[in-house]
Design an enzyme around this catalytic site. Sequence first.
Site, mmCIF file in Angstrom:
data_model
loop_
_atom_site.group_PDB
_atom_site.id
_atom_site.type_symbol
_atom_site.label_atom_id
_atom_site.label_comp_id
_atom_site.label_asym_id
_atom_site.label_seq_id
_atom_site.Cartn_x
_atom_site.Cartn_y
_atom_site.Cartn_z
ATOM 1 N N GLU A 107 0.870 -1.173 0.000
ATOM 2 C CA GLU A 107 0.000 0.000 0.000
ATOM 3 C C GLU A 107 0.903 1.218 0.000
ATOM 4 O O GLU A 107 1.599 1.490 0.994
ATOM 5 C CB GLU A 107 -0.951 0.052 1.189
ATOM 6 C CG GLU A 107 -1.853 1.268 1.090
ATOM 7 C CD GLU A 107 -2.860 1.403 2.203
ATOM 8 O OE1 GLU A 107 -3.082 2.541 2.660
ATOM 9 O OE2 GLU A 107 -3.417 0.383 2.628
ATOM 10 N N CYS A 126 -1.619 8.656 4.028
ATOM 11 C CA CYS A 126 -1.629 8.332 2.603
ATOM 12 C C CYS A 126 -2.962 8.658 1.953
ATOM 13 O O CYS A 126 -3.065 8.650 0.720
ATOM 14 C CB CYS A 126 -1.286 6.859 2.384
ATOM 15 S SG CYS A 126 -2.475 5.711 3.125
#
Length: 478
Positions: A253, A287
């Site tokens: 990720e 993020c």
Amino acid sequence: MPSQPGDGRLYIDGAFVPAASGATAVVEEKATGRPLGSYALGGAADIDRAVAAARAAQPGWAALSAPDRAAYLRAMCGYLEAHFADLVELSMRETGGVRAKAEDEVGTSIKQLTLSAVQASESAGDILPPYKAGKLSMSRAVPLGVLGLITPWNYPMNLAMRALAPGLAFGNTVVLKPAELTPVIGGQVLAAAADHAGLPPGVLNVVTGDGPGAGWPLARHQGLDMLDFTGSREVGLAITRAAAAELRDIRLELGGSNAFVVLDDADIDLAAGCAMIASLEFQGQTCISASRHIVLREVADAYLDALTRRAAALTVGDPFTPGTALGPLISEAQRDRVHRGIVEPSLARGARLLTGGTYDGLFYRPTVLADVTPDMPAFREEIFGPVIPVTVVDSEAEAVALTNGLPMLMNSVFTRDLVRGLSVAEQLHAGEVHVNDAHARHGAENQMPGFTRRQWIGLQRTPLTLPDWAAAPATTES
């Protein structure tokens, strides 16, 4: 011998032990610089020991019944629940987040453990339609084996638990390398919970240390069945290249330049309030933070004014001080990356500073930049700091094209017309899109592997209640 988080030891094969090198480093409170404790500087030899322990323990752990594994997870959960208040304050000190962020992180970690304990006993597989008469076809869930986890510093406990809890629940064993900026809440606390729960030796191993010393040996280790990495695109690309050469399984990720799209019929007050959350929550260091605000020209002036009034009124300081909206950045390196690598070069290329752009130590003022163009770092880079760059466009089609021009994880679209919002959301190349909402931190758990890309779209159908700090201020501060 039992351990207290912060005492500078690794957790390998059910025991708290020093690093092979004997070296340790200090963990500091981000707001004050005061020491919180120490962590061991693990290396390749420690990673080898941890992987070997996990490999030896995995068959026995997988052979336990699902209820037995679930009982261990619930015992870990009990430890975290019993220490909830202390862990919240530890998260505040080690990450620099405000109390609401820390409560969310610890609380979500507990929920993940609870959910995984339940899932372990829900289903062992499926009965499939037989391909031929007289046949019985079944599929069953089997563990991968040994999982290596390399986790980041922004939500260290939660992002570790997201892989650790289901991994353990389904019979895998784990070697965890937490970020060196948050080794206590992101690693040592989980080791203490596992020890308290009496997990069999080797089922969970925690090796602290830096990226080159401990992270890279784990990422390259041949004894893993899967590596799970959450972090930067640059490191993720390096891991991908190494894994491809050896055909090793990885799950990544990575970051992206997320977009926050404001159409010409948007509710400006709602959009500006949500922008505070999307770009400034936890100082923008996630993020899923919005790095680009792409706004139609008809509403650009009103949107910039609403952003500037809100951002200028926010209080930046120690997370333990009442009324603080934004705490410190995680490190001097991160502050310098935001200021010298993104804000200053964008201003030099013609961006206009409306508020912020200054700092005191690690405390960076929330910053609004106007006249941002696609060639500027403030548009192209994942900012990971409290900066709101605004780019003005002339059409919906231009907004969609600019949004899709860079890699991203999550977007938001603001419009009073939900059908229009859904139409735009369907054109955006992101895993999650929210209409009339900031990132809601849900939906990612519903992403399923397969041969198609699944997109999660959330429509905010009812009036949204924003936290007080994101609402419009009564007065404007300079």
